[in-house]
Design an enzyme around this catalytic site. Structure first.
Site, PDB file in Angstrom:
ATOM      1  N   LYS A 133      34.538  34.207  18.012  1.00 12.26           N
ATOM      2  CA  LYS A 133      35.778  34.964  17.821  1.00 12.26           C
ATOM      3  C   LYS A 133      36.904  34.246  18.568  1.00 12.26           C
ATOM      4  O   LYS A 133      36.953  34.250  19.794  1.00 12.26           O
ATOM      5  CB  LYS A 133      35.651  36.386  18.385  1.00 12.26           C
ATOM      6  CG  LYS A 133      36.865  37.240  18.016  1.00 12.26           C
ATOM      7  CD  LYS A 133      37.003  38.464  18.879  1.00 12.26           C
ATOM      8  CE  LYS A 133      37.851  38.247  20.091  1.00 12.26           C
ATOM      9  NZ  LYS A 133      39.240  37.822  19.848  1.00 12.26           N
ATOM     10  N   GLU A 156      33.616  33.417  32.142  1.00 11.28           N
ATOM     11  CA  GLU A 156      34.519  32.434  32.762  1.00 11.28           C
ATOM     12  C   GLU A 156      35.888  33.102  32.819  1.00 11.28           C
ATOM     13  O   GLU A 156      36.533  33.273  31.779  1.00 11.28           O
ATOM     14  CB  GLU A 156      34.580  31.149  31.929  1.00 11.28           C
ATOM     15  CG  GLU A 156      33.266  30.406  31.823  1.00 11.28           C
ATOM     16  CD  GLU A 156      32.847  29.711  33.116  1.00 11.28           C
ATOM     17  OE1 GLU A 156      33.555  29.835  34.138  1.00 11.28           O
ATOM     18  OE2 GLU A 156      31.796  29.061  33.104  1.00 11.28           O
ATOM     19  N   CYS A 161      43.316  28.120  33.616  1.00  8.56           N
ATOM     20  CA  CYS A 161      42.553  28.883  34.618  1.00  8.56           C
ATOM     21  C   CYS A 161      42.486  28.115  35.927  1.00  8.56           C
ATOM     22  O   CYS A 161      42.564  28.693  36.993  1.00  8.56           O
ATOM     23  CB  CYS A 161      41.148  29.171  34.100  1.00  8.56           C
ATOM     24  SG  CYS A 161      40.260  27.709  33.545  1.00  8.56           S
ATOM     25  N   GLU A 211      47.798  35.994  39.294  1.00  8.11           N
ATOM     26  CA  GLU A 211      47.739  34.770  38.486  1.00  8.11           C
ATOM     27  C   GLU A 211      48.895  34.804  37.484  1.00  8.11           C
ATOM     28  O   GLU A 211      48.802  35.502  36.469  1.00  8.11           O
ATOM     29  CB  GLU A 211      46.395  34.772  37.738  1.00  8.11           C
ATOM     30  CG  GLU A 211      46.130  33.564  36.918  1.00  8.11           C
ATOM     31  CD  GLU A 211      44.894  33.681  36.015  1.00  8.11           C
ATOM     32  OE1 GLU A 211      44.548  34.791  35.567  1.00  8.11           O
ATOM     33  OE2 GLU A 211      44.296  32.637  35.713  1.00  8.11           O
TER      34      GLU A 211
HETATM   35  P1  NAD Z   1      42.162  37.672  27.474  1.00  7.55           P
HETATM   36  O1  NAD Z   1      41.156  38.207  28.446  1.00  7.55           O
HETATM   37  O2  NAD Z   1      43.351  38.475  27.171  1.00  7.55           O
HETATM   38  O3  NAD Z   1      41.480  37.352  26.065  1.00  7.55           O
HETATM   39  C1  NAD Z   1      40.350  36.504  25.963  1.00  7.55           C
HETATM   40  C2  NAD Z   1      39.597  36.870  24.699  1.00  7.55           C
HETATM   41  O4  NAD Z   1      39.048  38.187  24.834  1.00  7.55           O
HETATM   42  C3  NAD Z   1      40.439  36.905  23.421  1.00  7.55           C
HETATM   43  O5  NAD Z   1      39.674  36.344  22.369  1.00  7.55           O
HETATM   44  C4  NAD Z   1      40.667  38.399  23.210  1.00  7.55           C
HETATM   45  O6  NAD Z   1      40.886  38.755  21.862  1.00  7.55           O
HETATM   46  C5  NAD Z   1      39.359  38.975  23.699  1.00  7.55           C
HETATM   47  N1  NAD Z   1      39.408  40.375  24.117  1.00  7.55           N
HETATM   48  C6  NAD Z   1      40.483  41.096  24.506  1.00  7.55           C
HETATM   49  N2  NAD Z   1      40.108  42.346  24.853  1.00  7.55           N
HETATM   50  C7  NAD Z   1      38.763  42.396  24.686  1.00  7.55           C
HETATM   51  C8  NAD Z   1      37.786  43.398  24.928  1.00  7.55           C
HETATM   52  N3  NAD Z   1      38.095  44.601  25.404  1.00  7.55           N
HETATM   53  N4  NAD Z   1      36.494  43.100  24.686  1.00  7.55           N
HETATM   54  C9  NAD Z   1      36.143  41.864  24.252  1.00  7.55           C
HETATM   55  N5  NAD Z   1      37.021  40.882  24.009  1.00  7.55           N
HETATM   56  C10 NAD Z   1      38.319  41.143  24.232  1.00  7.55           C
HETATM   57  O7  NAD Z   1      42.531  36.222  28.052  1.00  7.55           O
HETATM   58  P2  NAD Z   1      43.635  35.221  27.512  1.00  7.55           P
HETATM   59  O8  NAD Z   1      44.967  35.814  27.854  1.00  7.55           O
HETATM   60  O9  NAD Z   1      43.318  34.807  26.124  1.00  7.55           O
HETATM   61  O10 NAD Z   1      43.367  33.953  28.431  1.00  7.55           O
HETATM   62  C11 NAD Z   1      43.950  33.781  29.678  1.00  7.55           C
HETATM   63  C12 NAD Z   1      42.982  34.163  30.782  1.00  7.55           C
HETATM   64  O11 NAD Z   1      41.776  33.436  30.617  1.00  7.55           O
HETATM   65  C13 NAD Z   1      43.492  33.791  32.163  1.00  7.55           C
HETATM   66  O12 NAD Z   1      43.165  34.807  33.077  1.00  7.55           O
HETATM   67  C14 NAD Z   1      42.702  32.538  32.499  1.00  7.55           C
HETATM   68  O13 NAD Z   1      42.589  32.270  33.882  1.00  7.55           O
HETATM   69  C15 NAD Z   1      41.411  32.821  31.849  1.00  7.55           C
HETATM   70  N6  NAD Z   1      40.694  31.590  31.570  1.00  7.55           N
HETATM   71  C16 NAD Z   1      39.557  31.330  32.265  1.00  7.55           C
HETATM   72  C17 NAD Z   1      38.897  30.144  32.052  1.00  7.55           C
HETATM   73  C18 NAD Z   1      37.628  29.832  32.787  1.00  7.55           C
HETATM   74  O14 NAD Z   1      36.891  28.989  32.307  1.00  7.55           O
HETATM   75  N7  NAD Z   1      37.336  30.463  33.905  1.00  7.55           N
HETATM   76  C19 NAD Z   1      39.380  29.231  31.125  1.00  7.55           C
HETATM   77  C20 NAD Z   1      40.537  29.535  30.429  1.00  7.55           C
HETATM   78  C21 NAD Z   1      41.190  30.736  30.653  1.00  7.55           C
END
Ligand code: NAD
Length: 487
Positions: free
Chosen positions: A181, A254, A288, A386
């Protein structure tokens, strides 16, 4: 019905974005717009899949699982490597599309696309053979790594291709089937990638479903998905974990980070400044592992700050499609609003801006100027949270133990970096930092062989390396009493 070969021959990277279910293109009644963040223009309509369509994708993955798990690992590896070759064949189209949908300039798109190719090829060299613990005349004991089953991969918008590949490659090598997804903000590259490799895998082994956040919730509670591989924010990670509890899914999370970078007093400010700049602002700080708190020793604070300001002024913020652009826009409008809240808070708290500070909301696209905040209080929102955008606090330190305590004083523990000529000091400090990766005099070095994961609320589990591969498996012990008279 269109065959895979016909679709491959006719599909373009400009339109025609479909989900892939059971090896076939799948569309939907409802669609959602995808935007170019540099212009605000709608660049495509993307299917929003229903719950029934997710069920169909999961059922196909379930049906494909026994056959895929039984496929010899050498064949699975060959296929995973071939998926990397296919991505490479279309690298130019993927890089252009990545810039168009995500906003990142060419250098970042190259890093992500060719990095993804390398990841497919290198993960395809990894395996977890049976481990014989004991093999005597009387008994044997073996540890096996068996595939967990159907994986649901949930991907964020900052590195949409690479972070999908970090899940697809090990899942397929381990013998799992997978439903991907993409983020609703950056679905296009992931949909194209999965569509373009369908002739390489049996139907149902690798599917992609586009949709909104509801789709993520349906996946995390789905009774027939065995594991969720999730990259995203810590807040969403908490929801994922609680939703997955109902079916006790395996989880790799992650999550977010608030990485400190610690600068020792013996650095050369002009040499280190460009490296610190990119540590913080790579991918427009939507990273991240971006350095999100810059702790500079008081002896060199002013010089490093000034060198950072000078260097930052040489970097053009603009449309990633322009050759001279160094930093692109914020990827989506909600994030643009969120980043602006950090600017507003810093203004309200009376922080001093060494550079930037004003966001122009009138122009097209979601652009934010590189902003350096001069020594704000340690408890300011900018330091504690963040921002995930190009606003960076520069903080002064005097005492080594104190700066280590400040670096660790966060719910996060994803990464950190330490910069200085005294190698003993670097190693001493690194070992006291509570984070999954600590870089010394470098940053953002990843390999498919190096564990990557967060401590504390930055995540659970790891990606990459044999440890990451093992997260797509269950352990199984098989012991044998060889005495035929025993039974
Ligand atoms: P997000 O948590 O908003 O979304 C991530 C994914 O989760 C999307 O595909 C979204 O549609 C889905 N999602 C949203 N609500 C959900 C739910 N209730 N249940 C299941 N899935 C759901 O994150 P984002 O804004 O896309 O990405 C940015 C964040 O990701 C930042 O906090 C960043 O630090 C983190 N990040 C972490 C890593 C890592 O490897 N640790 C890498 C990249 C980004």
């Amino acid at each position: 019905m269109t065959t895979q070969a016909e679709r491959r021959a006719t599909t373009t990277f400009d339109s025609d974005y479909v989900s892939t279910i059971n090896g076939r293109p799948a569309t939907s009644v409802t669609t959602a717009p995808a935007f170019n963040p540099a212009t605000g223009e709608v660049i495509a309509q993307v299917p929003v899949m229903s719950k029934d369509q997710l069920d169909e994708a999961v059922a196909a993955a379930r049906a494909a699982f026994p056959g895929w798990a039984a496929t010899p690992i050498e064949e699975r590896k060959r296929i995973v490597s071939a998926i990397g070759d296919r991505l490479e064949e279309h690298a130019e189209e993927f890089m252009a599309l990545l810039t168009r949908e995500q906003g990142k300039p060419r250098a970042g798109a190259e890093w992500e696309v060719f990095g993804s190719v390398a990841w497919f090829r290198e993960i395809a060299k990894q395996s977890l053979p049976d481990e014989t613990l004991l093999d005597s005349a009387e008994r044997s004991a073996v540890t096996r790594y068996t595939p967990v089953g159907v994986v649901g991969a949930i991907v964020p918008w900052n590195f949409p291709i690479l972070l999908a590949v970090w899940k697809i490659a090990p899942a397929l090598v381990a013998g799992c089937t997978i439903v991907v997804k993409p983020s609703p903000f950056t679905p296009l590259c992931d949909l194209k990638l999965v569509e373009l490799v369908q002739d390489l895998v049996p139907p149902g082994v690798l599917s992609a479903v586009a949709g909104d956040d509801d789709l993520g919730k349906w996946m995390t509670s789905h009774p027939d998905i065995n594991k969720i591989a999730f990259t995203g924010s810590t807040d969403t990670g908490r929801h994922v974990m609680s939703s997955a509890a109902g079916t006790l899914k395996r989880l790799t999370l992650e999550l977010g980070g608030n990485d400190p970078a610690i600068v020792l007093p013996d650095v050369d400010p002009t040499k280190v400044a460009p490296q610190l700049f990119w540590a913080a602002f790579q991918n427009n700080a939507q990273f991240c592992n971006a350095a999100k708190r810059l702790y500079i020793h008081e002896d060199v604070y002013d010089a490093v700050r000034d060198a950072l300001v000078d260097y930052a002024k040489t970097i053009k913020v603009g449309n990633g499609a322009d050759a001279d652009t160094g930093l692109g826009p914020i990827q989506n409008e909600p994030q643009f609003k969120k980043v602006r809240e950090f600017f507003a808070d810093s203004h309200a708290q009376g922080h001093t801006f060494a550079l930037g500070g004003e966001v122009d909301t009138e122009g097209a696209g979601w652009f934010v100027p590189v902003t350096l905040v001069d020594n704000p209080p340690e408890d300011s929102r900018l330091v504690v949270e963040e921002p995930f955008g190009p606003i960076l606090p520069l903080l002064k330190w005097t005492d080594e133990d104190d700066v280590i305590a400040r670096a660790n004083d966060t719910i996060y523990g994803l990464g950190a970096s330490v910069w200085g000529k005294d190698l003993d000091a670097l190693q001493r400090i690194a070992r006291k930092i509570d984070a999954g990766t600590v870089w010394l005099n470098e940053v953002h070095q990843y390999t498919p062989y190096q564990v990557f994961g967060g401590h504390k609320q930055s995540g659970i589990g790891t990606e990459n390396s044999l440890h990451g591969l093992a997260e797509y498996t269950n352990w199984q012990s098989i012991t044998l009493n060889k005495d035929p008279e025993a039974v």
